[in-house]
Every structure is written in structure tokens, then in C-alpha cells.
Design an enzyme around this catalytic site. Structure first.
Site, mmCIF file in Angstrom:
data_model
loop_
_atom_site.group_PDB
_atom_site.id
_atom_site.type_symbol
_atom_site.label_atom_id
_atom_site.label_comp_id
_atom_site.label_asym_id
_atom_site.label_seq_id
_atom_site.Cartn_x
_atom_site.Cartn_y
_atom_site.Cartn_z
ATOM 1 N N ASN A 24 31.338 60.996 86.797
ATOM 2 C CA ASN A 24 30.156 60.598 86.032
ATOM 3 C C ASN A 24 28.972 61.489 86.348
ATOM 4 O O ASN A 24 28.763 61.893 87.489
ATOM 5 C CB ASN A 24 29.804 59.138 86.320
ATOM 6 C CG ASN A 24 30.907 58.194 85.896
ATOM 7 O OD1 ASN A 24 31.799 58.594 85.148
ATOM 8 N ND2 ASN A 24 30.864 56.962 86.367
ATOM 9 N N HIS A 48 31.703 66.583 88.083
ATOM 10 C CA HIS A 48 31.357 67.086 86.750
ATOM 11 C C HIS A 48 29.861 67.349 86.594
ATOM 12 O O HIS A 48 29.360 67.431 85.483
ATOM 13 C CB HIS A 48 31.835 66.110 85.667
ATOM 14 C CG HIS A 48 33.325 66.113 85.480
ATOM 15 N ND1 HIS A 48 34.005 65.164 84.748
ATOM 16 C CD2 HIS A 48 34.275 66.977 85.934
ATOM 17 C CE1 HIS A 48 35.308 65.439 84.755
ATOM 18 N NE2 HIS A 48 35.500 66.517 85.481
ATOM 19 N N GLY A 74 37.974 52.926 86.630
ATOM 20 C CA GLY A 74 37.295 53.135 85.340
ATOM 21 C C GLY A 74 37.432 54.519 84.759
ATOM 22 O O GLY A 74 36.470 55.071 84.237
ATOM 23 N N LEU A 97 39.964 48.675 83.066
ATOM 24 C CA LEU A 97 39.939 47.626 82.058
ATOM 25 C C LEU A 97 41.295 47.459 81.396
ATOM 26 O O LEU A 97 41.711 46.353 81.054
ATOM 27 C CB LEU A 97 38.881 47.977 81.009
ATOM 28 C CG LEU A 97 38.492 46.891 80.027
ATOM 29 C CD1 LEU A 97 37.910 45.685 80.745
ATOM 30 C CD2 LEU A 97 37.477 47.433 79.023
ATOM 31 N N ALA A 133 35.234 46.419 85.963
ATOM 32 C CA ALA A 133 34.898 46.997 87.269
ATOM 33 C C ALA A 133 33.923 46.103 88.037
ATOM 34 O O ALA A 133 34.028 45.955 89.256
ATOM 35 C CB ALA A 133 34.307 48.401 87.081
#
Ligand code: OAD
Length: 233
Positions: free
Chosen positions: A92, A109, A175, A202, A219
Site C-alpha cells: 500500500n 510499492h 488483504g 475477504l 481485516a
């Protein structure tokens, strides 16, 4: 089974979904609304920098309005209380892990709240817009780009990540759809070195079959419960 000391955690967009940040591959996710080639490649940026800046400027603003959720806070608690080695590797680009208090964290990232100068290579904390072409605080050139790793570019910290995976007793993926390499390959790498593997997501992901255990749910519920379990053991 090996005693549990070294933990590597990989997080993806799903951990920030309950904070109101869009994921990528949901039916209404970012990659339904935008073409990856346009906004997440160096070629797209060369073709239309204004479009790319608009995309990341909007996301940078949105992230600053979002707040960490119970999943981020639970990982920060684990980071603070876990006596062994721990590395949270996040795909993220938001800063919700660190705002929740996590310290042993690596943004593979890149980060929305950072600008990278294409001229001098320096990275600068950046909270405002980049679209107007501000000067780099380091070299003065107007060559700042989002400090986000695009498709075709090398993620940050790969050496540190692979070293941690080699030493891991437990690898936990939270996630993430397991659709993007190299992160999608971490589970196989961790297994190769003997780690147990756990997925919290999920729904079943592309990599679910590779994990020793998969727990399905939000989460915000699964992560605090798992952290409690690990700290009590
Ligand atoms: P994706 O959007 O591909 O996947 C998000 C995953 O989170 C899905 O498997 C969802 O089922 C799950 N999810 C959604 N809401 C959740 C919730 N409340 N609790 C738990 N899980 C939930 O996002 P990533 O896997 O992070 O890279 O995407 C990987 C990379 O692809 C990103 O870092 C980005 C993107 O292209 C770059 O831009 C380089």
C-alpha cells in the site's frame, strides 16, 4: 513445528478498505475506473503526465482524510509487543500503518506522501499536489513524480524482504489478491524456507491454495483476533 520467533506480514489494499480507501481489483475498484497502462506505468507518465498527476494528487488528498482502522492498529500493537523479528511489508502507498504506530514497516510499492525527483533521485515528503510542476527541494528541477512503483519498475527493499522471508517462521498475507508479482511470490518463497503460511482475506485469492491456512472475513475483525492469538500463545 519450529518455535515462532520471526514473522513476516504482507499487506495489500484490503487492509485499508475499511478506512475508505479504494482497492484495485474490486468491481468498483481503481482498475475498473482507470487503465493501468495510463496511470501506473512509466510510459503512461511520459505520454500524459497531467493525467497521472491528477490521479495521484486525488489519491494523496484522500489518504490524508482517511484514518487507520482496527487492523492497522492491531499490527502496530504486534509490532510494539512482539519480542522476535517482525517485518510488515506493505504494497500500500497510504501511510495508515505508520499512523497507527507501526515501525518495522517497508513500503515496497512506494508512498503517496513522497515525491521522487526524476532528475536527482532524491525522495521528499510531499503532502500537496504535484500537478502544477513544483521544483524539487533538492536540485530545483521541475522533475518531481509520485514516489510510487509503477508496472515495469523495481519495488523497494527486495533484498531486505527476501532475507526476512528466508528467516521467517510465519508468513501472513492480509488483504491482497495475490495478482501482482513479486509480492504474489512471497508465500512460495517463505514456504521454501520452511515458514508456516496464513492468509487473512475477504475472499479466496489467486494464491489461496498455497497457504497452510486461509481465514475469510474483514481485516478489521480477523487481524485483531489473530494478533491477540499470537501475543497470548
Ligand atoms: P487488490 O485490489 O488486487 O486486492 C485487494 C484484496 O483485498 C482482494 O482480494 C479483496 O478480496 C480483499 N479485501 C477487500 N476488502 C477487504 C477487507 N475489508 N478485509 C480483508 N480483505 C479485503 O489489491 P492488492 O492485492 O493490494 O500495485 O494489489 C496489489 C497491487 O496491485 C497494488 O499494490 C498496486 C496494484 O496494481 C501497483 O500499483 C504497483
Amino acid at each position: 513445528m519450529r518455535p515462532l520467533r520471526n514473522i513476516v506480514i504482507l499487506t495489500g489494499a484490503g487492509i485499508s478498505a475499511e478506512s475508505g480507501i479504494d482497492t484495485f481489483r474490486a468491481a468498483d475498484g481503481l482498475w475498473e475506473q482507470h487503465r493501468i497502462e495510463d496511470v501506473a506505468t512509466p510510459e503512461g507518465f511520459r505520454r500524459d503526465p497531467a493525467l497521472v498527476h491528477r490521479f495521484y494528487d486525488a489519491r494523496r488528498a484522500a489518504v490524508q482524510r482517511a484514518k487507520p482502522n482496527p487492523a492497522h492498529r492491531a499490527l502496530a500493537r504486534l509490532d510494539a509487543e512482539w519480542p522476535g523479528a517482525l517485518l510488515i511489508v506493505t504494497q500500500n502507498v497510504d501511510d495508515l500503518h505508520e499512523r497507527a504506530g507501526a515501525r518495522r514497516l517497508l513500503h515496497m510499492h512506494g508512498e503517496l506522501l513522497s515525491a521522487l525527483c526524476a532528475a536527482c533521485g532524491e525522495r521528499h515528503r510531499w503532502t500537496g499536489a504535484l500537478g502544477a510542476g513544483p521544483a524539487c527541494p533538492g536540485c530545483g528541477c521541475a522533475a518531481l513524480r509520485p514516489d510510487v512503483v509503477w508496472f515495469g519498475e523495481m519495488p523497494y527493499g527486495m533484498e531486505r524482504i527476501y532475507t526476512a522471508l528466508q528467516q521467517a517462521d510465519l508468513f501472513v498475507s492480509i488483504g491482497t489478491s495475490g495478482a501482482v508479482y513479486p509480492a504474489a511470490g512471497f508465500v512460495a518463497e517463505a514456504r521454501r524456507w520452511g515458514a508456516r503460511t496464513l492468509e487473512l482475506n475477504l475472499e479466496e485469492s489467486e494464491g489461496s491454495a498455497l497457504f497452510d491456512e486461509t481465514r475469510l472475513g474483514r481485516a478489521g475483525e480477523l487481524v485483531p483476533a489473530w494478533v491477540e492469538e499470537v501475543l497470548k500463545a
